[in-house]
Design a protein around this motif. Structure first.
Motif, mmCIF file in Angstrom:
data_model
loop_
_atom_site.group_PDB
_atom_site.id
_atom_site.type_symbol
_atom_site.label_atom_id
_atom_site.label_comp_id
_atom_site.label_asym_id
_atom_site.label_seq_id
_atom_site.Cartn_x
_atom_site.Cartn_y
_atom_site.Cartn_z
ATOM 1 N N PHE A 234 -8.698 -36.285 -22.773
ATOM 2 C CA PHE A 234 -7.281 -36.655 -22.801
ATOM 3 C C PHE A 234 -6.332 -35.504 -22.481
ATOM 4 C CE2 PHE A 234 -9.531 -39.346 -25.922
ATOM 5 C CZ PHE A 234 -9.334 -40.572 -25.329
ATOM 6 N N GLY A 235 -6.826 -34.275 -22.437
ATOM 7 C CA GLY A 235 -5.964 -33.136 -22.158
ATOM 8 C C GLY A 235 -5.426 -32.504 -23.428
ATOM 9 N N ALA A 236 -5.177 -31.206 -23.360
ATOM 10 C CA ALA A 236 -4.760 -30.458 -24.539
ATOM 11 C C ALA A 236 -3.425 -30.926 -25.112
ATOM 12 C CB ALA A 236 -4.714 -28.965 -24.219
ATOM 13 N N PRO A 237 -2.362 -31.130 -24.314
ATOM 14 C CA PRO A 237 -1.085 -31.554 -24.901
ATOM 15 C C PRO A 237 -1.190 -32.855 -25.687
ATOM 16 C CG PRO A 237 -0.747 -30.801 -22.655
ATOM 17 C CD PRO A 237 -2.225 -30.886 -22.858
ATOM 18 N N THR A 238 -1.922 -33.818 -25.159
ATOM 19 C CA THR A 238 -2.056 -35.107 -25.837
ATOM 20 C C THR A 238 -2.813 -34.964 -27.146
ATOM 21 O OG1 THR A 238 -2.031 -36.287 -23.726
ATOM 22 C CG2 THR A 238 -2.938 -37.460 -25.620
ATOM 23 N N VAL A 239 -3.881 -34.185 -27.130
ATOM 24 C CA VAL A 239 -4.690 -34.012 -28.342
ATOM 25 C C VAL A 239 -3.904 -33.251 -29.401
ATOM 26 C CG1 VAL A 239 -6.783 -32.970 -29.275
ATOM 27 C CG2 VAL A 239 -6.852 -34.147 -27.077
ATOM 28 N N LEU A 240 -3.184 -32.218 -28.993
ATOM 29 C CA LEU A 240 -2.354 -31.479 -29.946
ATOM 30 C C LEU A 240 -1.309 -32.398 -30.579
ATOM 31 C CD1 LEU A 240 -1.691 -28.038 -28.212
ATOM 32 C CD2 LEU A 240 -2.869 -28.421 -30.392
ATOM 33 N N SER A 241 -0.703 -33.235 -29.771
ATOM 34 C CA SER A 241 0.295 -34.161 -30.289
ATOM 35 C C SER A 241 -0.331 -35.140 -31.283
ATOM 36 C CB SER A 241 0.941 -34.930 -29.141
ATOM 37 O OG SER A 241 1.885 -35.854 -29.620
ATOM 38 N N GLY A 242 -1.499 -35.672 -30.935
ATOM 39 C CA GLY A 242 -2.175 -36.588 -31.846
ATOM 40 C C GLY A 242 -2.546 -35.926 -33.159
ATOM 41 N N ALA A 243 -3.007 -34.671 -33.073
ATOM 42 C CA ALA A 243 -3.343 -33.938 -34.296
ATOM 43 C C ALA A 243 -2.097 -33.708 -35.152
ATOM 44 C CB ALA A 243 -3.989 -32.598 -33.943
ATOM 45 N N GLY A 244 -0.970 -33.419 -34.491
ATOM 46 C CA GLY A 244 0.265 -33.201 -35.234
ATOM 47 C C GLY A 244 0.743 -34.448 -35.948
ATOM 48 N N ILE A 245 0.699 -35.587 -35.241
ATOM 49 C CA ILE A 245 1.154 -36.844 -35.849
ATOM 50 C C ILE A 245 0.241 -37.255 -36.995
ATOM 51 C CG2 ILE A 245 1.492 -39.310 -35.428
ATOM 52 C CD1 ILE A 245 2.281 -38.549 -32.540
ATOM 53 N N THR A 246 -1.068 -37.221 -36.750
ATOM 54 C CA THR A 246 -2.016 -37.607 -37.794
ATOM 55 C C THR A 246 -1.931 -36.664 -38.987
ATOM 56 O OG1 THR A 246 -3.504 -38.417 -36.062
ATOM 57 C CG2 THR A 246 -4.423 -38.174 -38.265
ATOM 58 N N GLY A 247 -1.843 -35.365 -38.709
ATOM 59 C CA GLY A 247 -1.746 -34.395 -39.789
ATOM 60 C C GLY A 247 -0.500 -34.583 -40.628
ATOM 61 N N THR A 248 0.618 -34.928 -39.982
ATOM 62 C CA THR A 248 1.859 -35.162 -40.726
ATOM 63 C C THR A 248 1.702 -36.335 -41.680
ATOM 64 O OG1 THR A 248 3.176 -34.313 -38.880
ATOM 65 C CG2 THR A 248 4.315 -35.657 -40.517
ATOM 66 N N LEU A 249 1.053 -37.402 -41.229
ATOM 67 C CA LEU A 249 0.836 -38.564 -42.090
ATOM 68 C C LEU A 249 -0.101 -38.236 -43.253
ATOM 69 C CD1 LEU A 249 0.469 -41.329 -39.339
ATOM 70 C CD2 LEU A 249 2.466 -40.837 -40.763
ATOM 71 N N VAL A 250 -1.166 -37.506 -42.960
ATOM 72 C CA VAL A 250 -2.091 -37.122 -44.031
ATOM 73 C C VAL A 250 -1.403 -36.193 -45.025
ATOM 74 C CG1 VAL A 250 -4.240 -35.897 -44.546
ATOM 75 C CG2 VAL A 250 -4.133 -37.438 -42.590
ATOM 76 N N ALA A 251 -0.605 -35.261 -44.511
ATOM 77 C CA ALA A 251 0.117 -34.342 -45.390
ATOM 78 C C ALA A 251 1.104 -35.093 -46.275
ATOM 79 C CB ALA A 251 0.838 -33.282 -44.564
ATOM 80 N N ALA A 252 1.758 -36.121 -45.720
ATOM 81 C CA ALA A 252 2.685 -36.919 -46.516
ATOM 82 C C ALA A 252 1.951 -37.627 -47.649
ATOM 83 C CB ALA A 252 3.405 -37.930 -45.626
ATOM 84 N N ALA A 253 0.786 -38.203 -47.341
ATOM 85 C CA ALA A 253 0.002 -38.878 -48.375
ATOM 86 C C ALA A 253 -0.485 -37.888 -49.432
ATOM 87 C CB ALA A 253 -1.184 -39.603 -47.738
ATOM 88 N N ALA A 254 -0.949 -36.725 -48.982
ATOM 89 C CA ALA A 254 -1.423 -35.713 -49.927
ATOM 90 C C ALA A 254 -0.277 -35.184 -50.785
ATOM 91 C CB ALA A 254 -2.087 -34.566 -49.172
ATOM 92 N N GLY A 255 0.894 -34.986 -50.165
ATOM 93 C CA GLY A 255 2.046 -34.520 -50.927
ATOM 94 C C GLY A 255 2.483 -35.525 -51.971
#
Length: 266
Positions: A234-255
């Protein structure tokens, strides 16, 4: 807290210098020569440690007579302690958020190649996060303890969200600025680690902390591996973006889990 912060800041500063100088060396001399120089620095480090660090025998504590547990029962004891303590579960989950924002370490080279067509910005991309972490640790250490604990969840989200903007393929200087912001957010680990140690009973601190560190390293390794595999497709920019979005959601749940655990009566 301050001791942990000082040690972490030294570690992050070493990463900043290593990434920045290493990037310049590779650009100027090539990857092969850069790795040779890197290997030589390990030999220098070994000499410094051998000559500069004095032996310090473990102090004797005659009053402590508990036998040392074998590794498996010790691991089970730590797992039970973490699983049955809401605060510890939340802090381990927050630690694992690192598996999302660490993905830049696997994708800095392909991102630089994708955006600029060269590897010239790799060193800056890798050094930006640790540089931001230093700033974040310095700022957090100046806050009151209660305020620091409240910020763990929001900071974990801030460590991931900037990566989501990589979908717009920002230039290397803009991406460096975003990674600095991400690094500032990642300074929550300093607070989370101190809170974890303080929340664990004395008799189980070693087992529980070892389990938490194992979870953190596993999350980081898994994140790097999956990021590299997915970037091929998928290319680096797309994967980085997906990791950022998913990580933000997981961080919100963990917080949220951390917030609820703090509100519970002991």
């Amino acid at each position: 807290m301050l001791g942990t912060g000082a040690a972490d800041m030294v570690d992050q500063l070493a990463q900043v210098l290593g990434f920045a100088v290493g990037g310049l060396v590779i650009v100027g001399l090539g990857a092969d020569r850069g790795l040779q120089i890197d290997a030589a620095t390990f030999l220098v480090s070994a000499v410094i440690v051998r000559l500069g660090v004095h032996d310090r025998p473990v102090p004797a504590f005659p009053t402590v007579r508990d036998p040392v547990q074998p590794w498996w029962p010790s691991l089970v004891t730590g797992a039970v302690t973490v699983w049955t303590t809401p605060k510890l579960r939340a802090l381990v989950l927050l630690a694992c958020v690192a598996g999302f924002y660490v993905t830049i370490e696997a994708l800095a080279v392909p991102y630089s190649m994708d955006v600029t067509g060269s590897e010239g910005g790799v060193g800056l991309l890798l050094a930006a996060g640790p540089a931001g972490t230093i700033l974040g640790m310095w700022a957090i250490s100046r806050l009151l303890p209660g305020r620091r604990l409240k910020l763990i969840g929001p900071l974990a989200m801030a460590a991931c969200f900037p990566l989501a903007l990589s979908a717009f393929r920002p230039s290397v200087p803009v991406m460096v600025a975003l990674l600095v912001v991400s690094g500032i957010g990642s300074a929550y680990h300093m607070v989370a680690r101190s809170a974890f140690v303080q929340s664990v009973p004395d008799h189980g601190r070693g087992q529980a902390f070892g389990l938490a560190v194992t979870a953190l390293r596993t999350a980081q390794g898994t994140g790097l591996l999956l990021a590299g595999v997915c970037a091929e497709e998928f290319g680096a920019p797309t994967v980085l973006s997906g990791a950022g979005i998913t990580g933000t959601l997981v961080a919100a749940a963990a917080g949220l889990t951390w917030y609820q655990a703090r509100r519970r009566r002991p």
